[in-house]
Design an enzyme around this catalytic site. Structure first.
Site, PDB file in Angstrom:
ATOM      1  N   GLU A 141       0.813  -1.228   0.000  1.00 17.69           N
ATOM      2  CA  GLU A 141       0.000   0.000   0.000  1.00 17.69           C
ATOM      3  C   GLU A 141       0.843   1.274   0.000  1.00 17.69           C
ATOM      4  OE1 GLU A 141      -0.828  -2.642   1.842  1.00 17.69           O
ATOM      5  OE2 GLU A 141      -2.817  -3.178   1.070  1.00 17.69           O
ATOM      6  N   HIS A 195     -11.986  -4.221   8.043  1.00 14.01           N
ATOM      7  CA  HIS A 195     -12.424  -4.002   6.659  1.00 14.01           C
ATOM      8  C   HIS A 195     -13.716  -3.187   6.589  1.00 14.01           C
ATOM      9  CE1 HIS A 195      -9.764  -7.479   6.298  1.00 14.01           C
ATOM     10  NE2 HIS A 195      -9.712  -7.326   4.997  1.00 14.01           N
TER      11      HIS A 195
END
Lengths: 342, 334
Positions: free
Chosen positions: A76, A145
């Site tokens: 990321e 999430h």
């Protein structure tokens, strides 16, 4: 853009309506902008063969090839940083994070690099980046999430933050974000991807920094954004059965924030409820509430109320998950309290 | 594991660089040294504030590398970035004005010592976050590749960045994508007071190239000829589409971590040994012994550089501070 609701409502019956999914609307925005501008490209995890975790980029690899639909490793910081390096040298990256929760790993690149480079370099660098990410709870993904982290980003000068609620807005706002010469964090509520709405074919934009009246009313104002707009509209429908007419303001863009329609609404209704899915404490709703009371204090018949998630990570178990963030029922109750409490 | 290039192109071999390049190298190294000496003096006389991280002692690395770059090639720099910016062509007056926080500085006083950038010179920014330039450099190289340009990107970082996740993410992706980037680790053996052996596992940082399937090259970072030879090969490789190289230049900062640091954690003998490897003195010895440059050449450049630095200080001190209205300007593009 105050008429989008009206347009949508009218066109529900209109023959030319084209109902598509929220993720399709986003895909159209990316596709059209990639056709329009060869500098636009997509980079992220599983954006190519897989088509994106929520299928937003499905089919684009076949159309544009590996040079413009770039699958990255699970890295990321690299995704966010490569967008910095590519944008500062003239490209317009759309960088996808599967989940906004994963942006924690990329936070240095987003906050210390992307957001600050232009300023630190004396206003010379231009970084036209869109950081897209899925956000939000409600589909059983548990605490890593599901977060609504918009306040992380609205607090950083140098970032713009967008959180659409309808397919129409999603397409028009994403096209604006891609064309914007700034770093735009584009937050897509994952429970909305499969929602459908009327979306015109072809080019149109919804400008950043313009809020939208999603429903008109006279007794109370709900100011919200993203998925909670749909909850607020359901709540407003229920309340209408009781003769309570609620106006629903969708901010659409959180920074720059257009508070004008919310203020104008409160001047009419004299009551405001701020709703978001994010944790209430320290949430973006505090900024909304503060600006409303600053700009419409003399019109308020009650304190500006806030409704956000409880102070917990998002729990997995279904009743707990849905109990943790504002529901239609809780919004209905909060509006009733707001009116009765006068 | 890593190729060791410390003997190549150096004292023992004949220098084949052109006279112009030799003059450029000497001038660049002197500009770095005198610029920083002047900045340190200004700081100690309380005419300047903030954090200064001096590159003095490491001049050969940035100079040897940048001697092979084109103006349109990119570099990413670090908190210890004055040397990179000067070697890439940065103007001393605008750099000094930035260190002074003046409106005429490279960043209008908004960035200071750690954030100097000049996009026209391909300087994509010095960086206050250790390791953060590595993914950015990969992105700049990706951009050049997507546009079909033959520009290369040089990413400078220190041994302190070796343990960061950004190092792995950036180098790995650049290798996977075969990007035109040269990763240059300036190993001065200290991340603040932490020595590299306590920060970086394995025998060397260059040795990690094996893991990524890219060349990893160790070089004497105080030997500008050795650095230059390694740079030429890595840049050629990148420019011709063969992918990244990881260079580890062994060097030493003669000063502390910042202007505030007297480096009490370093042995006096260690510093003295490194001072004997002063990159500028070594350069002079080589070119004099091979009759490539003369004392007159050095004197002329020395005088030019002293004058240029004096003018930079005068320019900076005569420049206004930015107005308060500037605080919220330049945050967003139109």
């Amino acid at each position: 853009m105050t008429t989008t609701t009206a347009v949508a409502a009218v066109s529900q019956e209109a023959p030319q309506e084209r109902l598509i999914f929220f993720n399709q609307a986003l895909r159209e925005a990316i596709d059209e902008e990639m056709q329009r501008d060869p500098a636009v490209f997509v980079i992220g995890e599983e954006v190519g063969i897989w088509g994106g975790a929520y299928k937003v980029t499905e089919g684009l690899l076949e159309k544009y090839g590996e040079s413009r639909i770039i699958d990255t490793p699970i890295s990321e910081a690299l995704i966010a940083g490569a967008a910095v390096g590519a944008s500062i040298t003239g490209l317009r990256p759309i960088a996808e994070f599967m989940y906004s929760d994963f942006m924690g790993i990329a936070m240095d690149q987003i906050v210390n690099q992307a957001a600050k480079n232009r300023y630190m370099f004396g206003g010379k660098a231009t970084l036209p980046i869109v950081y897209r990410a899925s956000t939000g709870a409600g589909i059983g993904n548990a605490a890593q999430h599901t977060q609504s982290l918009e306040a992380w980003f609205t607090h950083i000068p140098g970032l713009k933050v967008v959180a659409p609620s309808t397919p129409y807005d999603a397409k028009g706002l994403l096209k604006s974000a891609i064309r914007d010469n700034n770093v735009v964090v584009f937050l897509e509520h994952k429970a909305l991807y499969a929602s459908r709405g009327n979306v015109p074919e072809g080019d149109y934009v919804v400008p950043l920094g313009v809020s939208d009246v999603k429903r008109e009313g006279t007794h109370a104002t709900i100011v919200t954004y993203a998925r909670q707009v749909t909850f607020a509209l359901e709540a407003a429908e229920q309340l209408a059965q009781e003769g309570v007419e609620v106006e629903v303001i969708d901010l659409r863009t959180l920074y720059p924030m257009d508070i004008s329609k919310a203020v104008a609404s409160v001047q009419k209704t004299n009551r405001a409820l701020v709703v978001h899915e994010a944790v209430q404490f320290g949430g973006f709703g505090g900024e909304i509430a503060s600006q409303i009371q600053q700009q419409a204090f003399d019109y308020l018949d009650a304190p500006v109320e806030r409704l956000g998630a409880l102070h917990s990570p998002v729990p997995f178990s279904e009743p707990l998950e849905f109990g943790s963030f504002p529901s239609v029922d809780r919004i209905v109750d909060a509006v009733r309290d707001l009116i009765v409490g006068v | 594991m890593a190729e060791n290039a410390s003997q190549s192109g150096s004292q023992n071999g004949a220098v084949t660089l052109s006279r112009d390049k030799l003059l450029w190298i000497y001038q660049a190294m002197m500009r770095i040294r005198r610029f920083e000496e002047a900045a340190e003096e200004a700081f100690r006389n309380a005419r300047m504030r903030g954090a200064l991280h001096f590159y003095i002692g490491e001049e050969a690395t940035a100079t040897g590398i940048c001697a092979e770059l084109r103006t349109d090639d990119y570099i990413t720099s670090t908190h210890r970035g004055h040397g990179h910016c000067i070697a890439k062509g940065g103007r001393l007056s605008k750099m000094m004005a930035e260190l002074y926080g003046r409106a005429t500085g490279y960043c209008g006083g908004k960035g200071g010592s750690m954030h100097i950038a000049d996009l026209d010179l391909g300087i994509l920014g010095a960086n206050g976050i250790v390791g953060a330039g590595i993914p950015i450099a990969a992105g700049a190289a990706l951009g050049a590749k997507l546009r079909g340009e033959d520009r290369v990107t040089v990413c400078f970082f220190g041994d302190g960045a070796g343990p960061t996740g950004a190092f792995h993410e950036g180098v790995n992706f650049a290798a996977v994508q075969s990007l035109p980037v040269i990763f240059v680790c300036e190993n001065n053996n200290y991340g603040m007071a932490t020595t590299s052996d306590k920060a970086n596992a394995g025998p060397s940082i260059a040795g990690r190239g094996v893991a990524y399937g890219i060349p990893g090259v160790e070089v004497d970072g105080n030997d500008v000829f050795a650095v230059n030879a390694v740079a030429r090969e890595a840049i050629d490789r990148a420019r011709s589409g063969k992918g990244p190289t990881l260079i580890e230049a062994e060097t030493y900062r003669f000063k502390g971590h910042t202007v505030h640091d007297m480096a009490p954690y370093r042995a006096k003998q260690e510093l003295e040994a490194w001072l004997k490897r002063d990159p500028i003195e070594r350069f002079k010895r080589v070119v004099e012994s091979q009759n490539l440059l003369t004392a007159e050449d050095f004197d002329r450049i020395d005088e030019d550089v002293v004058r240029e630095v004096e003018m930079a200080i005068e320019f900076a001190e005569a420049s206004p501070f930015p107005p308060l209205e500037a605080i919220e300007q330049g945050v967003y593009a139109d």
